[in-house]
Design a protein around this motif. Structure first.
Motif, PDB file in Angstrom:
ATOM      1  N   PHE A  24       0.882  -1.313   0.048  1.00 31.74           N
ATOM      2  CA  PHE A  24      -0.066   0.004  -0.004  1.00 31.74           C
ATOM      3  C   PHE A  24       0.749   1.330  -0.045  1.00 31.74           C
ATOM      4  CE2 PHE A  24      -1.954   3.185   2.462  1.00 31.74           C
ATOM      5  CZ  PHE A  24      -3.110   3.458   1.752  1.00 31.74           C
ATOM      6  N   GLU A  25       1.838   1.313   0.948  1.00 36.48           N
ATOM      7  CA  GLU A  25       2.509   2.376   0.735  1.00 36.48           C
ATOM      8  C   GLU A  25       3.403   2.722  -0.284  1.00 36.48           C
ATOM      9  OE1 GLU A  25       2.704   4.499   3.198  1.00 36.48           O
ATOM     10  OE2 GLU A  25       1.351   3.662   4.648  1.00 36.48           O
ATOM     11  N   ASN A  68     -13.164   1.610   2.823  1.00 34.21           N
ATOM     12  CA  ASN A  68     -13.012   1.736   1.449  1.00 34.21           C
ATOM     13  C   ASN A  68     -14.137   1.662   0.615  1.00 34.21           C
ATOM     14  OD1 ASN A  68     -10.336   1.502   1.941  1.00 34.21           O
ATOM     15  ND2 ASN A  68     -10.252  -0.657   1.975  1.00 34.21           N
ATOM     16  N   GLY A  69     -15.376   1.089   1.394  1.00 31.81           N
ATOM     17  CA  GLY A  69     -16.552   1.004   0.486  1.00 31.81           C
ATOM     18  C   GLY A  69     -17.166   2.611   0.284  1.00 31.81           C
ATOM     19  N   ILE A  70     -16.865   3.312   1.162  1.00 29.79           N
ATOM     20  CA  ILE A  70     -17.678   4.613   1.049  1.00 29.79           C
ATOM     21  C   ILE A  70     -16.622   5.509   0.246  1.00 29.79           C
ATOM     22  CG2 ILE A  70     -18.193   6.864   2.586  1.00 29.79           C
ATOM     23  CD1 ILE A  70     -18.942   4.939   4.694  1.00 29.79           C
ATOM     24  N   GLY A  71     -15.166   5.426   0.653  1.00 30.12           N
ATOM     25  CA  GLY A  71     -14.379   6.499  -0.100  1.00 30.12           C
ATOM     26  C   GLY A  71     -14.220   6.179  -1.714  1.00 30.12           C
ATOM     27  N   GLN A  80      -8.169   3.591  -6.361  1.00 32.94           N
ATOM     28  CA  GLN A  80      -6.976   3.359  -6.848  1.00 32.94           C
ATOM     29  C   GLN A  80      -6.238   2.446  -5.745  1.00 32.94           C
ATOM     30  OE1 GLN A  80      -4.158   6.267  -8.241  1.00 32.94           O
ATOM     31  NE2 GLN A  80      -2.369   4.794  -7.768  1.00 32.94           N
ATOM     32  N   TYR A  81      -6.706   2.695  -4.294  1.00 31.34           N
ATOM     33  CA  TYR A  81      -5.965   2.217  -3.169  1.00 31.34           C
ATOM     34  C   TYR A  81      -6.883   1.143  -2.310  1.00 31.34           C
ATOM     35  CZ  TYR A  81      -3.398   6.478  -4.242  1.00 31.34           C
ATOM     36  OH  TYR A  81      -2.698   7.518  -4.955  1.00 31.34           O
ATOM     37  N   THR A  82      -8.191   1.144  -2.662  1.00 37.59           N
ATOM     38  CA  THR A  82      -9.274   0.153  -1.903  1.00 37.59           C
ATOM     39  C   THR A  82      -8.588  -1.175  -1.822  1.00 37.59           C
ATOM     40  OG1 THR A  82     -10.400  -0.163  -3.808  1.00 37.59           O
ATOM     41  CG2 THR A  82     -10.904   1.840  -2.348  1.00 37.59           C
ATOM     42  N   SER A  83      -8.093  -1.819  -2.924  1.00 40.00           N
ATOM     43  CA  SER A  83      -8.201  -3.211  -3.218  1.00 40.00           C
ATOM     44  C   SER A  83      -7.354  -3.877  -1.964  1.00 40.00           C
ATOM     45  CB  SER A  83      -7.797  -3.720  -4.303  1.00 40.00           C
ATOM     46  OG  SER A  83      -6.452  -3.189  -4.691  1.00 40.00           O
ATOM     47  N   TYR A 136     -10.950 -12.829  -3.749  1.00 42.23           N
ATOM     48  CA  TYR A 136     -11.891 -12.546  -2.430  1.00 42.23           C
ATOM     49  C   TYR A 136     -11.679 -14.293  -1.731  1.00 42.23           C
ATOM     50  CZ  TYR A 136     -13.355  -8.017  -3.102  1.00 42.23           C
ATOM     51  OH  TYR A 136     -13.233  -6.813  -3.184  1.00 42.23           O
ATOM     52  N   VAL A 137     -12.120 -15.188  -2.866  1.00 44.05           N
ATOM     53  CA  VAL A 137     -12.035 -16.807  -2.428  1.00 44.05           C
ATOM     54  C   VAL A 137     -10.551 -17.040  -1.994  1.00 44.05           C
ATOM     55  CG1 VAL A 137     -11.952 -19.107  -3.075  1.00 44.05           C
ATOM     56  CG2 VAL A 137     -13.876 -17.500  -3.816  1.00 44.05           C
TER      57      VAL A 137
END
Length: 378
Positions: A24-25, A68-71, A80-83, A136-137
């Protein structure tokens, strides 16, 4: 540094958070760093929640999913960064909960991804939607595997602790058996000689003290041998008796030693062994009990018996039980000898194993009958 790493309470969680945080960073600061300060604050809030997952994995992971869902819809460019942290949250929730909750979480996220693909054209292709659902699985499977691995590690550690305690208990029990086998008879003979000294004047005091000295030397020699052999050069426990000794070989050894002891003190008689089964019975509990019983029988004969009349001991081993029948003449003394606790202890131990111990005197003869079941040892 290595010592501090060993003290981490949740290594799986710490490693997962560290891996996702580094990715992430790197994405935030190396490829296209954000310019707005409020956007950076939101990203750092997500990072803080990810770190907080170490202490509260489920709650902080749910907060990450909501953020992440709201953002993704409220902040342009945030998708771009939620996953990264969404996958982190799925792994940790699956790790700290159960298979059902992990499956339910996958259903919710897969439904969310499919709805986003349908309602927001261009957000995902069909292949991208399928790929995210499979990721996700994979995250759920990784989380459940981590939970299984942790339970497996805990079971291994518990088994090691239990094995260590059992080995210590076996060593203590084995040492007790060694001390009893080596010292009980000599100490009983010393006690007998000191008691007889005041009631039986037919044997000179010099002879009795010579016997006491001999028994004492034998006991000290056995004790020194146990101390020397207690631990070998490799630090492992070493006993003075054979743990693989069969029941019949122990009975033969005890019978030979007991007959020799009585014959040295002027007694006549014999011990007869009869076996109706294979003599390949191994049991440390049973062997310890038989050694105790044999010592008590021969010591009581020597202590209370009349050596002018023969004694007789029958040891009969069948498929289901061991029976010891014996009788000996009782010595006529003006004053009864103190003692009797050994006989009571033997009776108590035999009763605990489901056996029986009966004794009686009739016409100046002492009769004994001891029965020990073998069902649990054969």
């Amino acid at each position: 540094m290595l010592k501090r790493l060993k003290n981490i309470a949740h290594p799986f969680i710490a490693f997962t958070i560290l891996a996702f945080s580094l990715i992430f960073e790197c994405d935030v600061w190396l490829f296209k760093p954000p310019q707005q300060w409020w956007f950076i604050c939101v990203l750092m809030l997500a990072q803080a929640l990810a770190i907080g997952c170490y202490w509260s994995p489920v709650c902080c992971s749910i907060a990450l999913l909501l953020l992440n869902g709201i953002g993704e819809y409220a902040l342009p460019g945030y998708s771009q960064y939620t996953s990264y942290f969404m996958f982190l949250a799925v792994v940790l929730i699956s790790y700290r909960t159960s298979n059902r909750i992990g499956t339910l979480l996958w259903v919710v996220l897969a439904t969310y991804t499919c709805l986003e693909t349908v309602l927001r054209p261009g957000s995902f292709t069909g292949y991208g939607c399928f790929a995210f659902c499979m990721l996700y699985v994979l995250a759920v499977v990784i989380g459940r595997y981590m939970a299984w691995e942790q339970r497996r590690t805990e079971r291994i550690r518990e088994s090691i602790r239990i094995r260590s305690r059992l080995e210590q208990l076996e060593a203590n029990q084995y040492l007790a058996v060694c001390l009893h086998d080596a010292l009980s008879q000599e100490l009983a003979l010393i006690s007998m000689e000191t008691q007889l000294q005041s009631v039986d004047k037919t044997v000179p005091d010099e002879e009795r003290w010579r016997r006491v000295s001999e028994y004492t030397q034998n006991a000290l020699t056995d004790l020194r041998r146990i101390i020397v052999q207690l631990r070998g050069s490799d630090g492992e426990f070493r006993g003075t008796i054979d743990i693989d000794e069969t029941m019949m070989s122990l009975l033969q050894r005890e019978a030979a030693a007991g007959d020799k002891l009585l014959h040295e003190h002027g007694f006549s008689g014999e011990t007869v062994l009869e076996s109706a089964q294979d003599a390949n019975v191994h049991s440390s509990e049973l062997n310890g009990l038989l050694s105790l019983v044999c010592h008590e029988i021969y010591t009581n004969m020597l202590k209370h018996g009349d050596n002018s009349k023969p004694y007789h001991i029958d040891v009969i081993v069948s498929d289901t039980r061991l029976r010891i029948n014996y009788h000996n003449a009782i010595c006529d003394t003006a004053t009864p000898l103190p003692g009797g606790s050994g006989l009571d202890s033997t009776r108590h131990v035999v009763d605990e194993l489901g056996g029986s111990s009966e004794h009686e005197s009739h016409d100046g003869v002492w009769y004994g009958n001891i029965t020990i079941p073998l069902d649990g040892h054969v």
